[in-house]
Write a protein that holds these residues in place. Structure first.
Motif, PDB file in Angstrom:
ATOM      1  N   PHE A   5       0.853  -1.184   0.000  1.00 43.34           N
ATOM      2  CA  PHE A   5       0.000   0.000   0.000  1.00 43.34           C
ATOM      3  C   PHE A   5       0.889   1.234   0.000  1.00 43.34           C
ATOM      4  O   PHE A   5       1.893   1.280   0.705  1.00 43.34           O
ATOM      5  CB  PHE A   5      -0.899  -0.013   1.240  1.00 43.34           C
ATOM      6  CG  PHE A   5      -1.708  -1.276   1.337  1.00 43.34           C
ATOM      7  CD1 PHE A   5      -2.959  -1.357   0.763  1.00 43.34           C
ATOM      8  CD2 PHE A   5      -1.186  -2.402   1.961  1.00 43.34           C
ATOM      9  CE1 PHE A   5      -3.690  -2.539   0.817  1.00 43.34           C
ATOM     10  CE2 PHE A   5      -1.909  -3.590   2.017  1.00 43.34           C
ATOM     11  CZ  PHE A   5      -3.159  -3.654   1.451  1.00 43.34           C
ATOM     12  N   HIS A  55      -6.632   7.467   2.367  1.00 45.45           N
ATOM     13  CA  HIS A  55      -6.688   6.383   1.386  1.00 45.45           C
ATOM     14  C   HIS A  55      -5.301   6.042   0.852  1.00 45.45           C
ATOM     15  O   HIS A  55      -4.364   6.823   0.962  1.00 45.45           O
ATOM     16  CB  HIS A  55      -7.639   6.717   0.247  1.00 45.45           C
ATOM     17  CG  HIS A  55      -7.354   8.020  -0.422  1.00 45.45           C
ATOM     18  ND1 HIS A  55      -8.331   8.759  -1.020  1.00 45.45           N
ATOM     19  CD2 HIS A  55      -6.226   8.734  -0.595  1.00 45.45           C
ATOM     20  CE1 HIS A  55      -7.809   9.852  -1.539  1.00 45.45           C
ATOM     21  NE2 HIS A  55      -6.539   9.862  -1.291  1.00 45.45           N
ATOM     22  N   VAL A  68      -7.910   1.639  -1.377  1.00 42.56           N
ATOM     23  CA  VAL A  68      -8.531   1.293  -0.097  1.00 42.56           C
ATOM     24  C   VAL A  68      -8.554   2.560   0.756  1.00 42.56           C
ATOM     25  O   VAL A  68      -7.639   3.378   0.672  1.00 42.56           O
ATOM     26  CB  VAL A  68      -7.785   0.122   0.610  1.00 42.56           C
ATOM     27  CG1 VAL A  68      -6.363   0.492   0.967  1.00 42.56           C
ATOM     28  CG2 VAL A  68      -8.546  -0.360   1.835  1.00 42.56           C
ATOM     29  N   TRP A  82     -14.785   1.922   6.289  1.00 41.18           N
ATOM     30  CA  TRP A  82     -13.763   1.705   5.286  1.00 41.18           C
ATOM     31  C   TRP A  82     -14.400   1.276   3.973  1.00 41.18           C
ATOM     32  O   TRP A  82     -15.587   0.977   3.913  1.00 41.18           O
ATOM     33  CB  TRP A  82     -12.766   0.652   5.757  1.00 41.18           C
ATOM     34  CG  TRP A  82     -13.321  -0.746   5.677  1.00 41.18           C
ATOM     35  CD1 TRP A  82     -14.264  -1.305   6.488  1.00 41.18           C
ATOM     36  CD2 TRP A  82     -12.991  -1.729   4.698  1.00 41.18           C
ATOM     37  NE1 TRP A  82     -14.528  -2.584   6.100  1.00 41.18           N
ATOM     38  CE2 TRP A  82     -13.759  -2.867   4.993  1.00 41.18           C
ATOM     39  CE3 TRP A  82     -12.124  -1.758   3.616  1.00 41.18           C
ATOM     40  CZ2 TRP A  82     -13.686  -4.025   4.229  1.00 41.18           C
ATOM     41  CZ3 TRP A  82     -12.050  -2.913   2.859  1.00 41.18           C
ATOM     42  CH2 TRP A  82     -12.829  -4.034   3.180  1.00 41.18           C
ATOM     43  N   LEU A 102      -5.685  -4.183   5.934  1.00 39.95           N
ATOM     44  CA  LEU A 102      -6.227  -2.935   6.473  1.00 39.95           C
ATOM     45  C   LEU A 102      -6.740  -3.132   7.892  1.00 39.95           C
ATOM     46  O   LEU A 102      -6.513  -2.294   8.765  1.00 39.95           O
ATOM     47  CB  LEU A 102      -7.342  -2.381   5.577  1.00 39.95           C
ATOM     48  CG  LEU A 102      -7.916  -1.066   6.082  1.00 39.95           C
ATOM     49  CD1 LEU A 102      -6.919   0.078   5.874  1.00 39.95           C
ATOM     50  CD2 LEU A 102      -9.236  -0.748   5.406  1.00 39.95           C
ATOM     51  N   CYS A 106      -5.682  -0.961  11.163  1.00 43.39           N
ATOM     52  CA  CYS A 106      -6.671  -0.213  11.953  1.00 43.39           C
ATOM     53  C   CYS A 106      -6.664  -0.640  13.419  1.00 43.39           C
ATOM     54  O   CYS A 106      -6.694   0.203  14.317  1.00 43.39           O
ATOM     55  CB  CYS A 106      -8.056  -0.386  11.357  1.00 43.39           C
ATOM     56  SG  CYS A 106      -8.261   0.373   9.735  1.00 43.39           S
ATOM     57  N   PHE A 176       1.262   0.827   6.056  1.00 44.16           N
ATOM     58  CA  PHE A 176       0.328   1.808   5.507  1.00 44.16           C
ATOM     59  C   PHE A 176       0.919   3.186   5.796  1.00 44.16           C
ATOM     60  O   PHE A 176       0.732   3.719   6.897  1.00 44.16           O
ATOM     61  CB  PHE A 176      -1.059   1.678   6.143  1.00 44.16           C
ATOM     62  CG  PHE A 176      -1.868   0.542   5.602  1.00 44.16           C
ATOM     63  CD1 PHE A 176      -2.834   0.757   4.641  1.00 44.16           C
ATOM     64  CD2 PHE A 176      -1.653  -0.759   6.044  1.00 44.16           C
ATOM     65  CE1 PHE A 176      -3.577  -0.289   4.127  1.00 44.16           C
ATOM     66  CE2 PHE A 176      -2.387  -1.817   5.546  1.00 44.16           C
ATOM     67  CZ  PHE A 176      -3.351  -1.586   4.585  1.00 44.16           C
TER      68      PHE A 176
END
Length: 188
Positions: A5, A55, A68, A82, A102, A106, A176
């Motif tokens: 990502f 994002h 995403v 999300w 993801l 999170c 991320f």
């Protein structure tokens, strides 16, 4: 196959616009957008100022394949919503592998305790996938939207941190980056 990502750049505007207006993507989006590159660039610039939204571009083996995002991030209530899509049709089959990355970010980095999701009722493959990941239905939060003159039921679902971290999917981990996110928590 490596999934990674990266932060969205303004230079991604045309690619994102192309994906976002593809029939296989827009079919399951709450809204449709016009194919307008200036509007897309304006939207991207505006995203950089949001504290509750961020994002990333999804890449597999360094090939951009989709997007995403997190939305409605609430660090006090420890929850967020999300969404994601795979814009490159040749890579749709790996879409089911993307969410656990993801979720781990999170739960472990953002410190949320719940993730909310809304899924079109006729998007049965995503409903099934989210159930496999540990989501449960929250019908009191279901709602109906109108798109193209048609009423569509959005099924509301929730994933709890403790349930997910006990699952076999908790092993999926990725970076991320959040360098440009104005709302990122201090701990990341």
């Amino acid at each position: 196959m490596t999934i990674s990502f990266r932060e969205v750049k303004l230079d991604d505007a045309l690619m994102i616009l192309r994906w976002r207006t593809c029939p296989h993507v827009t079919k399951f989006m709450n809204t449709d957008i016009e194919y307008n590159i200036e509007d897309q660039k304006r939207w991207l610039r505006n995203c950089y100022t949001k504290s509750r939204y961020y994002h990333w571009i999804i890449e597999t083996d360094n090939i951009p394949i989709g997007l995403v995002n997190i939305k409605d991030y609430d660090p006090l209530e420890k929850n967020l919503g999300w969404g994601f899509y795979v814009g490159e049709e040749d890579y749709k089959e790996i879409g089911g592998f993307i969410p656990p990355y993801l979720y781990n970010f999170c739960f472990k980095s953002l410190g949320v305790s719940q993730i909310y999701s809304e899924v079109f009722s006729d998007n049965t493959s995503v409903v099934k996938l989210q159930r496999i990941h540990g989501y449960f239905f929250t019908p009191a939060n279901d709602r109906v939207i109108t798109k193209n003159g048609k009423d569509i039921l959005l099924i509301s679902m929730k994933l709890k941190k403790d349930d997910f971290l006990k699952s076999k999917f908790s092993r999926f981990s990725a970076n991320f980056p959040t360098k440009h996110w104005v709302g990122k928590p201090e701990q990341i």
